[in-house]
Design an enzyme around this catalytic site. Structure first.
Site, short mmCIF file in Angstrom:
data_model
loop_
_atom_site.label_atom_id
_atom_site.label_comp_id
_atom_site.label_asym_id
_atom_site.label_seq_id
_atom_site.Cartn_x
_atom_site.Cartn_y
_atom_site.Cartn_z
N LYS A 10 1.69 -17.37 -8.34
CA LYS A 10 2.90 -18.19 -8.53
C LYS A 10 3.90 -18.00 -7.39
O LYS A 10 4.85 -18.74 -7.26
CB LYS A 10 3.56 -17.84 -9.87
CG LYS A 10 2.69 -18.18 -11.09
CD LYS A 10 3.41 -17.96 -12.40
CE LYS A 10 3.54 -16.50 -12.78
NZ LYS A 10 2.29 -15.84 -13.15
N PHE A 51 -2.82 -6.94 -1.58
CA PHE A 51 -3.39 -5.61 -1.29
C PHE A 51 -3.50 -4.79 -2.58
O PHE A 51 -4.56 -4.21 -2.88
CB PHE A 51 -2.49 -4.94 -0.25
CG PHE A 51 -2.48 -3.43 -0.24
CD1 PHE A 51 -3.62 -2.69 0.01
CD2 PHE A 51 -1.27 -2.74 -0.45
CE1 PHE A 51 -3.58 -1.29 0.05
CE2 PHE A 51 -1.23 -1.35 -0.41
CZ PHE A 51 -2.39 -0.63 -0.17
N ASP A 56 -6.59 -2.70 -7.20
CA ASP A 56 -6.40 -2.47 -8.63
C ASP A 56 -7.58 -3.01 -9.44
O ASP A 56 -8.05 -2.36 -10.38
CB ASP A 56 -5.09 -3.15 -9.08
CG ASP A 56 -4.76 -2.86 -10.54
OD1 ASP A 56 -4.59 -1.67 -10.87
OD2 ASP A 56 -4.69 -3.80 -11.35
N ASP A 60 -9.84 -0.86 -11.98
CA ASP A 60 -9.90 -1.22 -13.40
C ASP A 60 -11.23 -1.85 -13.80
O ASP A 60 -11.43 -2.21 -14.96
CB ASP A 60 -8.76 -2.21 -13.75
CG ASP A 60 -7.40 -1.53 -13.77
OD1 ASP A 60 -7.38 -0.29 -13.70
OD2 ASP A 60 -6.38 -2.24 -13.83
N ARG A 65 -9.40 -12.70 -11.83
CA ARG A 65 -8.02 -12.61 -11.34
C ARG A 65 -7.61 -14.03 -10.96
O ARG A 65 -8.31 -14.69 -10.19
CB ARG A 65 -7.97 -11.68 -10.14
CG ARG A 65 -6.69 -11.67 -9.35
CD ARG A 65 -5.56 -10.99 -10.05
NE ARG A 65 -5.76 -9.56 -10.25
CZ ARG A 65 -4.92 -8.79 -10.94
NH1 ARG A 65 -3.83 -9.33 -11.50
NH2 ARG A 65 -5.15 -7.50 -11.12
N ASP A 127 -0.56 5.65 -14.13
CA ASP A 127 -1.26 4.77 -15.07
C ASP A 127 -2.72 5.20 -15.21
O ASP A 127 -3.26 5.33 -16.31
CB ASP A 127 -1.16 3.32 -14.59
CG ASP A 127 -1.63 2.31 -15.63
OD1 ASP A 127 -1.73 2.69 -16.82
OD2 ASP A 127 -1.90 1.16 -15.27
N LYS A 153 5.15 1.45 -11.04
CA LYS A 153 4.03 0.55 -10.78
C LYS A 153 4.45 -0.91 -10.59
O LYS A 153 3.84 -1.64 -9.82
CB LYS A 153 3.02 0.65 -11.94
CG LYS A 153 1.73 -0.11 -11.64
CD LYS A 153 0.71 0.01 -12.74
CE LYS A 153 -0.46 -0.91 -12.47
NZ LYS A 153 -1.51 -0.85 -13.47
N PHE A 191 10.99 -6.48 -18.07
CA PHE A 191 9.96 -7.49 -17.82
C PHE A 191 8.58 -6.98 -18.28
O PHE A 191 7.82 -7.69 -18.91
CB PHE A 191 9.93 -7.80 -16.32
CG PHE A 191 8.88 -8.79 -15.90
CD1 PHE A 191 9.09 -10.15 -16.01
CD2 PHE A 191 7.66 -8.35 -15.37
CE1 PHE A 191 8.12 -11.07 -15.61
CE2 PHE A 191 6.68 -9.26 -14.98
CZ PHE A 191 6.92 -10.62 -15.09
N ASP A 195 5.92 -8.14 -21.17
CA ASP A 195 4.50 -8.35 -20.88
C ASP A 195 3.62 -7.67 -21.92
O ASP A 195 2.63 -8.23 -22.40
CB ASP A 195 4.18 -7.78 -19.49
CG ASP A 195 3.43 -8.77 -18.63
OD1 ASP A 195 3.77 -9.96 -18.67
OD2 ASP A 195 2.52 -8.34 -17.90
N ASP A 196 4.00 -6.43 -22.28
CA ASP A 196 3.26 -5.68 -23.29
C ASP A 196 3.32 -6.40 -24.64
O ASP A 196 2.33 -6.46 -25.38
CB ASP A 196 3.83 -4.26 -23.44
CG ASP A 196 3.56 -3.39 -22.23
OD1 ASP A 196 2.85 -3.83 -21.31
OD2 ASP A 196 4.06 -2.25 -22.20
#
Length: 305
Positions: A10, A51, A56, A60, A65, A127, A153, A191, A195-196
């Site tokens: 975005k 990057f 990431d 993970d 993505r 994390d 993070k 924020f 998100d959580d």
């Protein structure tokens, strides 16, 4: 590689540099050179984001993505993606040198990007070691741990970095804006809590992804709140079911969240955070800085996706 990884998002972080710079200067239209420099710094942040995301996704073991396969999952790429991530990061230093070397704030820009990268990598480390597969232990999860992960993070590179770039472009010294840094980091924390919350309660059709924080054993704000409020029998439900891919286990965790009324807890948190942020913003001496901070806050307050 650049088209695949830098484009497609975005561009909120990059656009925020341009928007913030306009507000700080008090103009609707920038000169051609001002627009070019602000846009270049915006793209540097988008490169930084690319990057982080390329590496990431490998850490993970992610699959998609931005609606397409993660870069390392593309055939003929694989772990070459690690080097691609390093190249993406190195492009930033080259862009800064090419377009800003003669500017009086060049050294400050380099320092800023280096420091924000270090903070973000430290947040990623927290994390990764907190949610490490082999050592599942919910007793390690608390609001302090969640806050540290989130601030390092996400908050620095997503919220502070764009405004700091705009301040440097405006000829300001970042040393005079530590209160602004604190407000933006607080906003970034808010924020991530949103998100959580949306990961569990958002409509997948609307937010564009299916939440997996429960299955992935994430140190989410919701599980931290649940652990604080649960009695012993409720805690045992969490310990038995959190972090398992089985839909029945996920359902049990969500039922417990409902029992503990975490939706209401979140709405109260949202309201209190907003009030505090507005008060802190209005305490800033510069009206232009207030406008920048309020524009950030109003973009995210009560968002649904």
């Amino acid at each position: 590689m650049l088209d695949y990884n830098v484009l497609g998002g975005k561009c909120n972080r990059g656009l925020s540099v341009v928007d913030s710079y306009k507000l700080l200067k008090g103009v609707d239209v920038l000169t051609e050179e001002e627009m070019f420099l602000a846009s270049t710094l915006g793209w540097c942040i988008e490169w930084l984001q690319a990057f982080f995301l390329v590496l990431d996704d490998i850490m993970d073991d992610s699959h998609t993505r931005r609606g397409q396969p993660c870069w390392f999952r593309v055939s003929q790429v694989g772990l070459i993606a690690v080097n691609d991530g390093i190249l993406l990061r190195n492009h930033i230093s080259r862009m800064l040198r090419l377009h800003f070397k003669k500017k009086p704030y060049y050294a400050d820009l380099l320092d800023l990007f280096n420091e924000v990268e270090f903070k973000t990598a430290s947040g990623q480390m927290l994390d990764l070691i907190t949610t490490h597969e082999g050592e599942k232990d919910l007793t390690k999860y608390n609001i302090g741990v969640h806050r540290r992960i989130v601030q390092f993070k996400t908050a620095y590179y997503s919220f502070y970095l764009p405004v700091a770039c705009a301040l440097l472009l405006s000829g300001e010294s970042l040393e005079n804006y530590s209160a602004v840094e604190n407000i933006l980091v607080e906003m970034g924390t808010y924020f991530q809590v949103q998100d959580d919350y949306l990961d569990c309660y958002g409509d997948p059709e609307f937010i564009g992804k299916i939440g997996t924080d429960i299955e992935d054993y994430k140190c989410s704000w919701l599980v931290v709140q649940a652990l604080e409020r649960a009695d012993e029998s409720q805690k045992s439900i969490l310990f038995e079911n959190y972090g398992k891919k089985d839909p029945a286990c996920v359902a049990k965790v969500k039922d417990l969240y409902k029992e503990l009324n975490l939706e209401a807890v979140f709405h109260e948190y949202e309201s209190e955070s907003y009030k505090k942020l507005i008060a802190d913003i209005e305490a800033q001496p510069s009206v232009a800085v207030q406008k920048v901070l309020k524009s950030f806050l109003h973009k995210i307050y009560m968002r649904q996706k």
